[in-house]
Design a protein around this motif. Structure first.
Motif, short mmCIF file in Angstrom:
data_model
loop_
_atom_site.label_atom_id
_atom_site.label_comp_id
_atom_site.label_asym_id
_atom_site.label_seq_id
_atom_site.Cartn_x
_atom_site.Cartn_y
_atom_site.Cartn_z
N LEU A 700 0.84 -1.19 0.00
CA LEU A 700 0.00 0.00 0.00
C LEU A 700 0.88 1.24 0.00
CD1 LEU A 700 -2.86 1.36 0.40
CD2 LEU A 700 -2.38 1.27 2.87
N ASP A 701 0.54 2.19 -0.88
CA ASP A 701 1.18 3.51 -0.86
C ASP A 701 0.18 4.49 -1.46
OD1 ASP A 701 2.71 5.80 -1.03
OD2 ASP A 701 4.52 4.76 -1.69
N THR A 702 -0.46 5.25 -0.60
CA THR A 702 -1.50 6.16 -1.08
C THR A 702 -0.94 7.30 -1.91
OG1 THR A 702 -1.43 7.44 0.97
CG2 THR A 702 -2.99 5.60 0.88
N ARG A 703 0.38 7.47 -1.89
CA ARG A 703 0.97 8.56 -2.69
C ARG A 703 0.94 8.25 -4.18
NH1 ARG A 703 6.74 8.71 0.08
NH2 ARG A 703 6.45 6.50 -0.48
N ASP A 704 1.01 6.92 -4.53
CA ASP A 704 1.05 6.58 -5.96
C ASP A 704 0.02 5.53 -6.33
OD1 ASP A 704 2.03 4.20 -4.89
OD2 ASP A 704 4.08 4.48 -5.64
N ALA A 705 -1.02 5.36 -5.51
CA ALA A 705 -2.14 4.45 -5.78
C ALA A 705 -1.74 2.99 -5.73
CB ALA A 705 -2.81 4.78 -7.12
N THR A 706 -0.63 2.62 -5.05
CA THR A 706 -0.31 1.21 -4.84
C THR A 706 -1.29 0.63 -3.84
OG1 THR A 706 2.04 1.57 -5.26
CG2 THR A 706 1.44 -0.40 -4.01
N GLY A 707 -2.01 -0.44 -4.25
CA GLY A 707 -2.96 -1.10 -3.37
C GLY A 707 -4.23 -0.32 -3.12
N ILE A 708 -4.43 0.80 -3.83
CA ILE A 708 -5.61 1.64 -3.66
C ILE A 708 -5.85 2.37 -4.98
CG2 ILE A 708 -4.34 3.66 -2.80
CD1 ILE A 708 -6.63 4.13 -0.82
N SER A 709 -7.04 2.77 -5.24
CA SER A 709 -7.35 3.35 -6.55
C SER A 709 -7.14 4.85 -6.62
CB SER A 709 -8.82 3.03 -6.91
OG SER A 709 -9.69 3.57 -5.92
N THR A 710 -6.84 5.49 -5.51
CA THR A 710 -6.66 6.95 -5.52
C THR A 710 -5.26 7.31 -5.03
OG1 THR A 710 -7.50 7.18 -3.26
CG2 THR A 710 -9.11 7.26 -5.06
N ASP A 716 -9.68 10.39 8.23
CA ASP A 716 -10.73 9.85 9.11
C ASP A 716 -11.54 8.72 8.47
OD1 ASP A 716 -10.01 11.59 11.15
OD2 ASP A 716 -11.45 13.12 10.53
N ARG A 717 -10.86 7.79 7.86
CA ARG A 717 -11.57 6.64 7.31
C ARG A 717 -10.61 5.45 7.22
NH1 ARG A 717 -10.92 5.51 1.78
NH2 ARG A 717 -9.72 7.09 0.60
N ALA A 718 -11.20 4.28 6.96
CA ALA A 718 -10.42 3.05 6.87
C ALA A 718 -10.11 2.74 5.42
CB ALA A 718 -11.17 1.89 7.50
N VAL A 719 -8.93 2.17 5.19
CA VAL A 719 -8.50 1.68 3.88
C VAL A 719 -8.52 0.16 3.92
CG1 VAL A 719 -6.60 1.57 2.24
CG2 VAL A 719 -7.07 3.70 3.46
N SER A 720 -9.14 -0.46 2.92
CA SER A 720 -9.15 -1.91 2.82
C SER A 720 -7.90 -2.36 2.06
CB SER A 720 -10.41 -2.39 2.08
OG SER A 720 -10.36 -3.80 1.91
N LEU A 721 -7.12 -3.24 2.71
CA LEU A 721 -5.85 -3.67 2.13
C LEU A 721 -5.87 -5.18 1.93
CD1 LEU A 721 -2.89 -3.15 1.30
CD2 LEU A 721 -2.28 -3.40 3.73
N LYS A 722 -5.81 -5.62 0.66
CA LYS A 722 -5.74 -7.05 0.37
C LYS A 722 -4.35 -7.55 0.72
CE LYS A 722 -6.42 -10.51 -3.26
NZ LYS A 722 -7.21 -11.35 -2.34
N VAL A 723 -4.29 -8.66 1.47
CA VAL A 723 -3.02 -9.19 1.96
C VAL A 723 -2.74 -10.57 1.37
CG1 VAL A 723 -1.78 -9.96 4.02
CG2 VAL A 723 -3.10 -7.84 4.08
N ILE A 783 -5.33 -11.58 9.91
CA ILE A 783 -5.94 -11.37 8.58
C ILE A 783 -7.41 -11.73 8.65
CG2 ILE A 783 -5.87 -12.03 6.15
CD1 ILE A 783 -2.93 -12.81 6.59
N GLY A 784 -8.27 -10.87 8.09
CA GLY A 784 -9.70 -11.13 8.10
C GLY A 784 -10.08 -12.32 7.24
N GLY A 785 -11.30 -12.77 7.40
CA GLY A 785 -11.77 -13.93 6.65
C GLY A 785 -11.74 -13.73 5.16
N ASP A 786 -11.80 -12.48 4.71
CA ASP A 786 -11.76 -12.19 3.28
C ASP A 786 -10.34 -12.00 2.77
OD1 ASP A 786 -11.14 -9.82 4.51
OD2 ASP A 786 -12.71 -8.63 3.53
N GLY A 787 -9.35 -12.26 3.62
CA GLY A 787 -7.95 -12.13 3.21
C GLY A 787 -7.43 -10.71 3.30
N ASN A 788 -8.18 -9.81 3.93
CA ASN A 788 -7.80 -8.40 3.98
C ASN A 788 -7.55 -7.94 5.41
OD1 ASN A 788 -8.38 -8.55 1.27
ND2 ASN A 788 -10.17 -7.22 1.34
N VAL A 789 -6.88 -6.81 5.54
CA VAL A 789 -6.82 -6.07 6.80
C VAL A 789 -7.28 -4.66 6.52
CG1 VAL A 789 -4.90 -7.47 7.69
CG2 VAL A 789 -4.42 -5.31 6.54
N SER A 790 -7.75 -4.00 7.55
CA SER A 790 -8.16 -2.61 7.42
C SER A 790 -7.15 -1.72 8.13
CB SER A 790 -9.55 -2.39 8.03
OG SER A 790 -10.54 -3.07 7.30
#
Length: 925
Positions: A700-710, A716-723, A783-790
Motif C-alpha cells: 500500500l502507498d496512497t501517494r502513488d495508488a499502490t494497493g488503492i485506486s486513488t 478519518d476513514r479506513a483503507v481496505s488492504l488485500k493481503v 488477517i480477516g476472513g476475506d484475506g484483507n486487513v483494514s
C-alpha cells in the motif's frame, strides 16, 4: 579511602542474576573471600591508589579483605596538604554531633578533597575528614512494667529459669498487663505474623546485629531465663575492645546505654531462639566517626558468617556525606552478592527524619534504610492477635514510622510500578513498632536498680529485627534449604507484591507518618509509611525461596490477539501500580513500570515466552528512550523507542521476553506517560503459528495508488488492504507483519490496523503529533476472513504498508533472547548516504547459527536529512520497501523482522547519512 568495584555495572548485574528465579546464577552466591577477586578493584588499581597516597606524604595501611578500602592514619595538617582541603572547628550542641549550638568541638573539611586524576575515578570517597553526624538508635523510651524499688538496699534481680513456651514468665504475665494488648510476647507476635514459635525456630541459621554500644549480658540472660530459651549469642568487637566505652545501664547524652542492643538481641532470641546471634559492636555512638560505622558494616560483610544482618541505627540522609553513603552502598552490594539479607529500621520521626538532629521538619529519610541494597523497615500499631488482629501505621507519642522519598538514590527497578516516585522510596516493609503495644525486654537502669528490669519498648528498632527473624525462619524452611537462602530481599519482595500481594504481605491501609510535618498516608498497596506491609510468613517464604525454575527459552509459537489489548496506560492508571493503589502519574525519569502479561487480556496464566507490544509515549517532557525487558532479569542497555523533544506522541512495537513471573519491565530515562498494547504473544508449545520471513514488498502507498485506486491523503476513514495472495503471503497465513508508515501528516493523528470485518480497536499502531511528520511502526495484524486487513486513519495522512512476513501453521518457531546490541555505528562511522552495511547475525550473541530471520529494534539517530532505511537478507536484491523513515534531526526506532541471508548476515541501506543502532530481541529458526 574507599575504592570502587572494578566494574560497578557488572556487580549490579550479578546481584540481579543471583536474585532472579530462572537465571542460571539464581542463588549461586559468592563464597566468603571471593568478592575481591570477582568484583573488587584490581591489584593494579590498589597499587596505584596506595602509591598516590604515599606520594602525597601519607602512609596507607593494608587493603581490606574485599579490596574496597585502604586505611590511612594521619594528622590534620598532612590530610590538608594531601587532599588539598582545609579544616575548621565546629562548636557542637551540648556535646551532640549535629554541627549547631555550643558545646564540644568537632572538625569539618572546608572543601571537597582532591585526588590525582589517574586514581580519582577509582575512589568512591574519602571518609573521616569530618566527625559530624553520627548515627543514632531508633527505639522509644522504655516503659517499666512496674515501678522499681529504689537502688538502696536492692539486690541484683534474678529470674527463675523456665522451659521454653510461647509465653513469658511472671514478670510479664503477672504484671497486670495483657499479652496482645499491652505488649506482644514472642509467641503472640509470631502467631500473628504466621511465623513458627518453638525453641528451635531458626535452627542452623546465623543473624548478625549492628550495635554502637555495650551489650548488657545480664539483661540478655534475664530475658533468656524468662523466655526459657538458650540461644547462642556471641560478640565481635570492631575498632574497640571488649568492655570499652560507657557501661550498659549508664546514660550518655540523655540516652540509656544497652537498651537498643537489648531490644535487637532479645527480640531475635524470642522469635528465632534456634539461630545463632552475633553482636557486631563498634565504638560508642557518642564518639563513633563515619569510618567507625563503615568498619562495623564492612566487618559484618567480609566475615560473611551471618545470612541475615539487622541494624536499628541510622542517620538522616541529608546529614550523611556522599562519600560515606557511596562506601556503604558498595558494602551492601557486596552483601547482596554473597547472599546476605540486610534489614534496617526506617526511623522513628515519621517523614521528618532529620528533626531530632537538626530541628528541621523538612522531608527526609533515614540511612541505611534508604540504601538500594537494604530493606527499610517501617512501623505499625497492632491491636489484637491472630486472625482478629488489625494494624495501622504507627504515629503516636511523638514518634512514627519513618518513610518518604530519598534525595540521593535514583528510583530502583524493583520498586517500578509499586513506588511511583522520582527517587528511591522508603520503607519497603513494616512491622510492630508502637511502644504502647510493644516488645517485652529486660534492660539495666543503673539509676533505679542494680540488676535487669522488665520493660516494654517500641520503635522501628523492634520492627527491623522482627523482619530479620522472619527472613531467618524463611531461610530455615525446606524451600530455602532446597533452593538457596533468600539473599537480597527487595527484588523478591516487590516481585511477590506484583504477583500475589495478599499472600506475602499484610497490607496496612490506615494511618500516616505526619509526626513533625505533613507526611504520607497509608493506602491500599504500597505507601511511604509502611511499604508493602507486615509479613505473612507462609507467602513470604514462598516468595523468598522460589525454585530455580527455567528461563523462557526454547522454540515458541505465536498467538495473535483478535484486537490489540491495553495492559498499561499511565494516564488513567490502567495496569499501573500495586493492588488497588493505581496512580495516574507519568513514569518518572529513571522509573520502571512492571507490566503483567500472563493472565491478563486473554493471555494464558503460564507458558508465555514472549509478547509483542505496541508501546506509545505521550506528553514527553524532553528527549528520551524506553527500554523493555523480562522482569527480574538484568536491565539491558538497548532501547525499544526513542524521542527527541517535549510534547511528542510516538509509538513503536517490540517483542519482549516474558520470564517466569509473567511480567515485563518498561523503563524510560525521561518523564513521560506510557501506553502498552498487546498485539500477540508466544508460548512454549506448538498450538500457535510459526513465522515465515518474506523479502519486504510494498502492499500500500496512497501517494502513488499502490494497493488503492486513488492518490490522495486519507482522512478519518479506513483503507481496505488485500493481503493474502500479495507479496508472497499465502492463503493459509493467519497474521501478517506489516511495516506501517504515516507520512506527509496534517496535524495530529494515528493509524490502526485490524482484521477486516472486525470491530475497530481502541489501540493505535502509529501516532503523530505534528504536520509534516513521517513515522513508521511494525504491526502484527490478524488477517480477516476475506484475506484483507483494514487500516484506519484518524486525522489526515498518506499511508504506506510494507509486508515483511506472515504467521501460519507451517511457519518456523521463534526463540527469545535477552535484548543485546549487535550494531552501533556511533562507535565507528555513520552509515553514509547510499551506503549498505552487512551485519553478521548468525552465531552473534545468543543467536543460533541456523537462524532464518531475526527480530531487531533498529534506531537511526544523528540524522542529517530526510531519509529512509531498508533491511533485507544479505545476498539478495535490495527491496523497494522501507523499514524506517525520518526527517532531519529526528531519532526514530522501529521493530524489524528481517530474513537472514545464507551467509548469516542482514543488510542495511540508508539513502541519507545517519547513525544506525540494531538491538536483537529474538530470532526465527
Amino acid at each position: 579511602m574507599h575504592l570502587s568495584p572494578r566494574d560497578p555495572r557488572a556487580l549490579a548485574d550479578f546481584v540481579t542474576a543471583v536474585s532472579t528465579p530462572g537465571d542460571p546464577l539464581y542463588h549461586r552466591y559468592l563464597a566468603k573471600g571471593q568478592f575481591a577477586a570477582a568484583f573488587g578493584p584490581t591489584r593494579a588499581t590498589v597499587a596505584d591508589v596506595s602509591q598516590a597516597l604515599k606520594a602525597a606524604g601519607l602512609a596507607p595501611g593494608r587493603v581490606s579483605p574485599d579490596g574496597l578500602s585502604i586505611p590511612v592514619t594521619t594528622t590534620v595538617a598532612r590530610a590538608s596538604h594531601a587532599f588539598a582541603t582545609g579544616f575548621s572547628n565546629v562548636r557542637l550542641k551540648d556535646g551532640a554531633r549535629d554541627g549547631t549550638g555550643d558545646g564540644t568541638i568537632g572538625y569539618l573539611n572546608t572543601s571537597a578533597p582532591a585526588l590525582p586524576a589517574r586514581v580519582a575515578a577509582s575512589v568512591t570517597g574519602i571518609v573521616g575528614l569530618s566527625d559530624l553526624g553520627t548515627v543514632v538508635s531508633h527505639h522509644t523510651p522504655v516503659r517499666h512494667v512496674s515501678e522499681p524499688a529504689p537502688v538502696t538496699g536492692r539486690g541484683p534481680r534474678t529470674v527463675a529459669p523456665r522451659t521454653y513456651s510461647p509465653g513469658l514468665c511472671a514478670d510479664f504475665t503477672g504484671s497486670g498487663l495483657s499479652d496482645g494488648t499491652d505488649y506482644y510476647s514472642p509467641g503472640k507476635l509470631a502467631g500473628t505474623y504466621g511465623m513458627t514459635s518453638s525453641a528451635t525456630a531458626g535452627a542452623g541459621q546465623t543473624v548478625a546485629v549492628f550495635e554502637l554500644e555495650n551489650v548488657d549480658p545480664a539483661a540478655v540472660a534475664a530475658y533468656q531465663s524468662c523466655a526459657g530459651t538458650a540461644a547462642s549469642v556471641s560478640h565481635v568487637y570492631v575498632d574497640t575492645a571488649q568492655g570499652a566505652g560507657a557501661p550498659a545501664g549508664s546514660t550518655v547524652d540523655d540516652q540509656p546505654v544497652g537498651v537498643e542492643s537489648a531490644l535487637d538481641i532479645e527480640d531475635l532470641i524470642g522469635l528465632v531462639p534456634g539461630a545463632s546471634i552475633i553482636d557486631y559492636q563498634g565504638v560508642d555512638a557518642s564518639s563513633a566517626t563515619d569510618q567507625n560505622v563503615l568498619d562495623v558494616y564492612q566487618k559484618m560483610v567480609t566475615d560473611d558468617q551471618a545470612q541475615v544482618i539487622s541494624t536499628s541505627w541510622g542517620l538522616c540522609e541529608p546529614v550523611e556525606s556522599g562519600a560515606t553513603a557511596n562506601a556503604e552502598n558498595t558494602i551492601f552490594a557486596e552483601a547482596a552478592a554473597q547472599g546476605q539479607s540486610v534489614v534496617a529500621a526506617s526511623g522513628d520521626s515519621g517523614s521528618s527524619d532529620c528533626e531530632p538532629a537538626t530541628g528541621s521538619a523538612s522531608a527526609a529519610v533515614d540511612d541505611p534504610a534508604s540504601q538500594p541494597y537494604v530493606t527499610g523497615v517501617g512501623g505499625t500499631t497492632m491491636t489484637g492477635s491472630g486472625g482478629t488482629a488489625t494494624q495501622k501505621a504507627w504515629n503516636s507519642d511523638g514518634g512514627g514510622s519513618g518513610g518518604g522519598v530519598s534525595t540521593r538514590w535514583q528510583p530502583t527497578v524493583y520498586q517500578g510500578g509499586v513506588a511511583t516516585t522520582g527517587k528511591r522510596a522508603v520503607p519497603d516493609v513494616a512491622a510492630l513498632a508502637d511502644p504502647s503495644t510493644g516488645y517485652p525486654v529486660y534492660f539495666t537502669d543503673a539509676a533505679q536498680a542494680s540488676g535487669p528490669l522488665p520493660g516494654i519498648i517500641g520503635g522501628t528498632s523492634g520492627a527491623a529485627p522482627t523482619w530479620a527473624a522472619a527472613v531467618v525462619q524463611a531461610n530455615a524452611a525446606t524451600a530455602c534449604r532446597t533452593n538457596g537462602r533468600a539473599g537480597f530481599l527487595n527484588d523478591a519482595l516487590y516481585r511477590a507484591g506484583r504477583a500475589d500481594y495478599p499472600a506475602g504481605f499484610w497490607d496496612v491501609t490506615s494511618g500516616n507518618n505526619s509526626v513533625f510535618a505533613t507526611g504520607f498516608t497509608a493506602v491500599a498497596g504500597y505507601d511511604e509509611v509502611t511499604g508493602l506491609g507486615a509479613p505473612r510468613e507462609a507467602g513470604l517464604t514462598t516468595a523468598l525461596c522460589a525454585p530455580r525454575g527455567t528461563a523462557a527459552t526454547g522454540a515458541s509459537t505465536f498467538h495473535p490477539l483478535a484486537a490489540p489489548r491495553r495492559v498499561l496506560d499511565t494516564r488513567n492508571g490502567t495496569g499501573w501500580g500495586l493492588s488497588s493503589h493505581p496512580t495516574t502519574k507519568p513514569l518518572v525519569a529513571g522509573g520502571t513500570a512492571p507490566v503483567r502479561i500472563e493472565g491478563v487480556a486473554g493471555i494464558p496464566g503460564s507458558g508465555v515466552t514472549a509478547v509483542v507490544l505496541n508501546l506509545t509515549v505521550t506528553g514527553t517532557t524532553g528527549s528520551g528512550s524506553l527500554t523493555a525487558w523480562a522482569d527480574g532479569t538484568t536491565k539491558p542497555s538497548t532501547s525499544a523507542l526513542n524521542w527527541t523533544g517535549t510534547g511528542q506522541t510516538l509509538a513503536a512495537s517490540t517483542t519482549v521476553e516474558v520470564a517466569g513471573d509473567g511480567v515485563v519491565d518498561l523503563a524510560t530515562n525521561s518523564a513521560t506517560h506510557l501506553i502498552a498494547d498487546v498485539q500477540g504473544y508466544y508460548t512454549s508449545d506448538s498450538t500457535g503459528s510459526g513465522y515465515s520471513a518474506l523479502k519486504p514488498a510494498r502492499l500500500l502507498d496512497t501517494r502513488d495508488a499502490t494497493g488503492i485506486s486513488t492518490t490522495g491523503k486519507i482522512t478519518d476513514r479506513a483503507v481496505s488492504l488485500k493481503v493474502r495472495g500479495r507479496g508472497g503471503v499465502p492463503s493459509e497465513a493467519t497474521s501478517v507483519v506489516l511495516n506501517l508508515t504515516a507520512t506527509q501528516t496534517v496535524g495530529s493523528g494515528y493509524l490502526e490496523a485490524y482484521p477486516e470485518g472486525a470491530t475497530r480497536p481502541t489501540a493505535s499502531d502509529v501516532n503523530w503529533s505534528a504536520t509534516g511528520t513521517t513515522v513508521p511502526n511494525l504491526a502484527v495484524v490478524p488477517i480477516g476472513g476475506d484475506g484483507n486487513v483494514s487500516v484506519f486513519v484518524r486525522g489526515t495522512s498518506h499511508v504506506i504498508a510494507d509486508v515483511s512476513g506472515y504467521f501460519s501453521p507451517a511457519g518456523a518457531t521463534f526463540r527469545t533472547v535477552p535484548p543485546q546490541r549487535l550494531l552501533d555505528t556511533r562507535r565507528t562511522t555513520a552509515l553514509g548516504s547510499g551506503a549498505t552495511l552487512a551485519l553478521p547475525v548468525a552465531g552473534a550473541g545468543s543467536i543460533a547459527a541456523d537462524v532464518k530471520a531475526v527480530v531487531l529494534t533498529v534506531t537511526v539517530t544523528g540524522t542529517t536529512g530526510t531519509g529512509y532505511l531498508t533491511a533485507w537478507a544479505d545476498g539478495t536484491g535490495r527491496p523497494t520497501a522501507s523499514n524506517l523513515n525520518w526527517v532531519k534531526g529526528r531519532t526514530i526506532s522501529n521493530q524489524v523482522m528481517v530474513p537472514v541471508g545464507s551467509d548469516g548476515k542482514v543488510d542495511f541501506y540508508t539513502n541519507s547519512t545517519t547513525q544506525v543502532i540494531a538491538d536483537v530481541t529474538g530470532y526465527i529458526s
